[in-house]
Design a protein around this motif. Structure first.
Motif, PDB file in Angstrom:
ATOM      1  N   TYR A   3      47.202  41.023  32.078  1.00  0.00           N
ATOM      2  CA  TYR A   3      46.528  40.130  33.011  1.00  0.00           C
ATOM      3  C   TYR A   3      46.497  40.797  34.371  1.00  0.00           C
ATOM      4  CZ  TYR A   3      47.321  36.800  29.307  1.00  0.00           C
ATOM      5  OH  TYR A   3      47.337  36.183  28.095  1.00  0.00           O
ATOM      6  N   LEU A   4      45.378  40.663  35.058  1.00  0.00           N
ATOM      7  CA  LEU A   4      45.255  41.126  36.431  1.00  0.00           C
ATOM      8  C   LEU A   4      45.548  39.929  37.320  1.00  0.00           C
ATOM      9  CD1 LEU A   4      44.476  43.084  38.663  1.00  0.00           C
ATOM     10  CD2 LEU A   4      42.084  42.501  38.241  1.00  0.00           C
ATOM     11  N   VAL A   5      46.591  40.029  38.120  1.00  0.00           N
ATOM     12  CA  VAL A   5      47.050  38.913  38.943  1.00  0.00           C
ATOM     13  C   VAL A   5      46.935  39.296  40.411  1.00  0.00           C
ATOM     14  CG1 VAL A   5      49.053  37.495  39.539  1.00  0.00           C
ATOM     15  CG2 VAL A   5      48.608  38.089  37.160  1.00  0.00           C
ATOM     16  N   MET A   6      46.343  38.420  41.200  1.00  0.00           N
ATOM     17  CA  MET A   6      46.312  38.565  42.657  1.00  0.00           C
ATOM     18  C   MET A   6      47.349  37.598  43.194  1.00  0.00           C
ATOM     19  SD  MET A   6      43.871  40.712  43.000  1.00  0.00           S
ATOM     20  CE  MET A   6      42.510  41.314  42.041  1.00  0.00           C
ATOM     21  N   GLY A  65      48.939  44.596  49.754  1.00  0.00           N
ATOM     22  CA  GLY A  65      48.024  43.984  50.702  1.00  0.00           C
ATOM     23  C   GLY A  65      46.556  44.315  50.519  1.00  0.00           C
ATOM     24  N   ILE A  66      46.198  45.129  49.509  1.00  0.00           N
ATOM     25  CA  ILE A  66      44.782  45.447  49.323  1.00  0.00           C
ATOM     26  C   ILE A  66      44.160  44.702  48.140  1.00  0.00           C
ATOM     27  CG2 ILE A  66      45.047  47.720  50.401  1.00  0.00           C
ATOM     28  CD1 ILE A  66      44.609  48.906  47.547  1.00  0.00           C
ATOM     29  N   GLY A  67      44.878  43.715  47.604  1.00  0.00           N
ATOM     30  CA  GLY A  67      44.383  42.986  46.445  1.00  0.00           C
ATOM     31  C   GLY A  67      43.101  42.217  46.695  1.00  0.00           C
ATOM     32  N   LYS A  73      35.567  43.793  45.286  1.00  0.00           N
ATOM     33  CA  LYS A  73      34.833  44.863  44.601  1.00  0.00           C
ATOM     34  C   LYS A  73      34.483  44.445  43.176  1.00  0.00           C
ATOM     35  CE  LYS A  73      36.659  48.631  47.332  1.00  0.00           C
ATOM     36  NZ  LYS A  73      37.616  49.731  47.396  1.00  0.00           N
ATOM     37  N   GLY A  74      35.398  43.719  42.529  1.00  0.00           N
ATOM     38  CA  GLY A  74      35.125  43.219  41.179  1.00  0.00           C
ATOM     39  C   GLY A  74      33.965  42.240  41.160  1.00  0.00           C
ATOM     40  N   LEU A  75      33.905  41.379  42.172  1.00  0.00           N
ATOM     41  CA  LEU A  75      32.791  40.418  42.246  1.00  0.00           C
ATOM     42  C   LEU A  75      31.481  41.111  42.567  1.00  0.00           C
ATOM     43  CD1 LEU A  75      34.494  37.459  44.152  1.00  0.00           C
ATOM     44  CD2 LEU A  75      33.849  37.556  41.736  1.00  0.00           C
TER      45      LEU A  75
END
Length: 77
Positions: A3-6, A65-67, A73-75
């Motif tokens: 899972y990619l978690v922010m 801090g760059i999440g 960028k994904g959107l």
């Protein structure tokens, strides 16, 4: 899977969000019931619950801090 978690790692607005990879089966990671939705039913939606989850620094994507930038960028893609 993974899972990619922010996650918020600092109280500095969008600069306080860090991206992590969380492997499936990580202790403390669980999910709520499926949400009843009026539309977009092909995409399941449920609450992600993280209780005392420990993620090694090696699972961090980029610097702390760059999440938010990674998410944007994904959107844009």
């Amino acid at each position: 899977g993974v899972y990619l978690v922010m996650a918020r790692t600092a109280d500095t607005g969008s600069a306080g969000i860090t991206a992590f990879i969380v492997p499936d089966g990580t202790p403390g990671l669980s999910f709520g019931a499926l949400e009843a939705k009026m539309g977009w039913n092909a995409q399941p939606t449920r609450q992600v619950v993280m209780e005392n989850v420990r993620i090694p620094v090696g699972n961090r994507l980029g610097d702390e801090g760059i999440g938010f930038g990674i998410a944007m960028k994904g959107l844009n893609g």
